[in-house]
Design a protein around this motif. Structure first.
Motif, PDB file in Angstrom:
ATOM      1  N   LYS A 148      51.117  48.033  49.825  1.00 36.06           N
ATOM      2  CA  LYS A 148      52.231  47.157  49.988  1.00 36.06           C
ATOM      3  C   LYS A 148      52.650  46.467  48.779  1.00 36.06           C
ATOM      4  O   LYS A 148      52.973  45.480  48.712  1.00 36.06           O
ATOM      5  CB  LYS A 148      52.224  46.463  51.206  1.00 36.06           C
ATOM      6  N   ILE A 170      39.169  44.777  51.410  1.00 33.23           N
ATOM      7  CA  ILE A 170      40.649  44.389  51.254  1.00 33.23           C
ATOM      8  C   ILE A 170      40.946  43.212  50.498  1.00 33.23           C
ATOM      9  O   ILE A 170      40.151  42.373  50.496  1.00 33.23           O
ATOM     10  CB  ILE A 170      41.197  44.180  52.688  1.00 33.23           C
ATOM     11  N   ALA A 171      41.893  43.092  49.472  1.00 35.18           N
ATOM     12  CA  ALA A 171      42.090  42.208  48.736  1.00 35.18           C
ATOM     13  C   ALA A 171      43.630  41.667  48.879  1.00 35.18           C
ATOM     14  O   ALA A 171      44.393  42.467  48.296  1.00 35.18           O
ATOM     15  CB  ALA A 171      41.656  42.662  47.185  1.00 35.18           C
ATOM     16  N   PHE A 172      43.857  40.862  49.647  1.00 35.02           N
ATOM     17  CA  PHE A 172      45.205  40.628  49.562  1.00 35.02           C
ATOM     18  C   PHE A 172      45.812  39.645  48.651  1.00 35.02           C
ATOM     19  O   PHE A 172      44.971  38.545  48.067  1.00 35.02           O
ATOM     20  CB  PHE A 172      45.413  39.503  50.838  1.00 35.02           C
ATOM     21  N   ASN A 173      46.935  40.009  47.813  1.00 33.42           N
ATOM     22  CA  ASN A 173      47.538  39.435  46.916  1.00 33.42           C
ATOM     23  C   ASN A 173      46.793  39.237  45.539  1.00 33.42           C
ATOM     24  O   ASN A 173      46.902  38.647  44.855  1.00 33.42           O
ATOM     25  CB  ASN A 173      47.998  38.119  47.255  1.00 33.42           C
ATOM     26  N   ARG A 211      46.417  42.304  43.612  1.00 36.20           N
ATOM     27  CA  ARG A 211      46.661  43.295  42.707  1.00 36.20           C
ATOM     28  C   ARG A 211      47.091  43.076  41.341  1.00 36.20           C
ATOM     29  O   ARG A 211      46.418  43.599  40.422  1.00 36.20           O
ATOM     30  CB  ARG A 211      47.866  44.190  43.322  1.00 36.20           C
ATOM     31  N   ARG A 228      36.511  40.840  52.870  1.00 39.94           N
ATOM     32  CA  ARG A 228      38.005  40.442  52.527  1.00 39.94           C
ATOM     33  C   ARG A 228      37.731  39.385  51.172  1.00 39.94           C
ATOM     34  O   ARG A 228      37.285  38.493  51.269  1.00 39.94           O
ATOM     35  CB  ARG A 228      38.514  39.480  53.463  1.00 39.94           C
ATOM     36  N   HIS A 255      48.763  44.332  47.488  1.00 44.58           N
ATOM     37  CA  HIS A 255      47.324  44.320  48.020  1.00 44.58           C
ATOM     38  C   HIS A 255      46.433  45.376  47.413  1.00 44.58           C
ATOM     39  O   HIS A 255      47.075  46.462  47.318  1.00 44.58           O
ATOM     40  CB  HIS A 255      47.198  44.057  49.461  1.00 44.58           C
ATOM     41  N   LYS A 291      42.921  47.876  48.367  1.00 44.61           N
ATOM     42  CA  LYS A 291      42.069  48.481  49.003  1.00 44.61           C
ATOM     43  C   LYS A 291      40.907  49.273  48.060  1.00 44.61           C
ATOM     44  O   LYS A 291      41.277  50.063  47.374  1.00 44.61           O
ATOM     45  CB  LYS A 291      42.397  49.254  50.046  1.00 44.61           C
ATOM     46  N   TYR A 334      44.076  44.990  39.440  1.00 46.79           N
ATOM     47  CA  TYR A 334      44.016  46.340  39.468  1.00 46.79           C
ATOM     48  C   TYR A 334      43.820  47.288  38.278  1.00 46.79           C
ATOM     49  O   TYR A 334      42.969  48.007  38.275  1.00 46.79           O
ATOM     50  CB  TYR A 334      45.503  46.829  40.062  1.00 46.79           C
ATOM     51  N   TYR A 387      33.554  37.301  48.924  1.00 39.42           N
ATOM     52  CA  TYR A 387      34.283  37.536  49.958  1.00 39.42           C
ATOM     53  C   TYR A 387      33.942  37.041  51.258  1.00 39.42           C
ATOM     54  O   TYR A 387      32.752  36.281  51.135  1.00 39.42           O
ATOM     55  CB  TYR A 387      34.104  39.187  50.148  1.00 39.42           C
TER      56      TYR A 387
END
Length: 154
Positions: A87, A107-110, A112, A149, A90, A92, A116, A133
């Motif tokens: 999305k 999972i790493a929200f916001n 990217r 997370r 985020h 993965k 990345y 995490y």
């Protein structure tokens, strides 16, 4: 007289706001604020499993302002697949500390924008990474699996 006091109060507050703005500008340019994460425990990835979560971590709950969710760190992790963008903002990824251990989902929200490129480079060059995490359980259609997370990585 009441009107005079009101106008004086407005002028006084406007002056104070201008002073505050100047202090903020000076303070931010000289000493930019640094975020700080307080790690509760460094844990080898191979020590994490559902039993660890269900028997130990759950006993520390409920979590909230006075009892924060524990923050863990694991080092010398290798990505078993390239990082995936989810999305647009985020990430993965799948990591493992030893080749014989199954990969664990991260999972790493916001995150990217910040991570990345570095993660892709680390994957391509097979360089180890470190993660900070929270430990979570992802439950989907009756299947439970451990998930990390990520809040920070290096």
């Amino acid at each position: 007289m009441q009107n005079f006091n009101f106008l004086f109060s407005i002028r006084h507050h406007r002056c104070r706001i201008a002073e505050f703005d100047e202090l903020v500008k000076i303070g931010l340019t000289e000493n930019p604020p640094q975020a700080e994460l307080l790690i509760d425990m460094e844990v080898p990835l191979s020590a994490l499993n559902l039993t660890f979560h269900d028997k130990l971590l759950i006993r520390l709950s409920p979590f909230g302002p006075g009892n924060m969710i524990p923050l863990f760190q694991s080092n010398q992790l290798f990505q078993s697949a390239p990082p995936t963008i989810m999305k647009e903002a985020h990430l993965k990824l799948f990591v493992q500390d030893k080749p014989e251990n199954p990969p664990m989902e991260v999972i790493a929200f916001n995150l990217r924008a910040d991570f990345y490129e570095g993660l892709m480079e680390a994957y391509l060059q097979q360089k180890p990474i470190s993660l900070v995490y929270h430990l979570e359980v992802n439950e989907f259609r009756g299947n439970r699996k451990l998930q990390l997370r990520a809040l920070d990585m290096a």
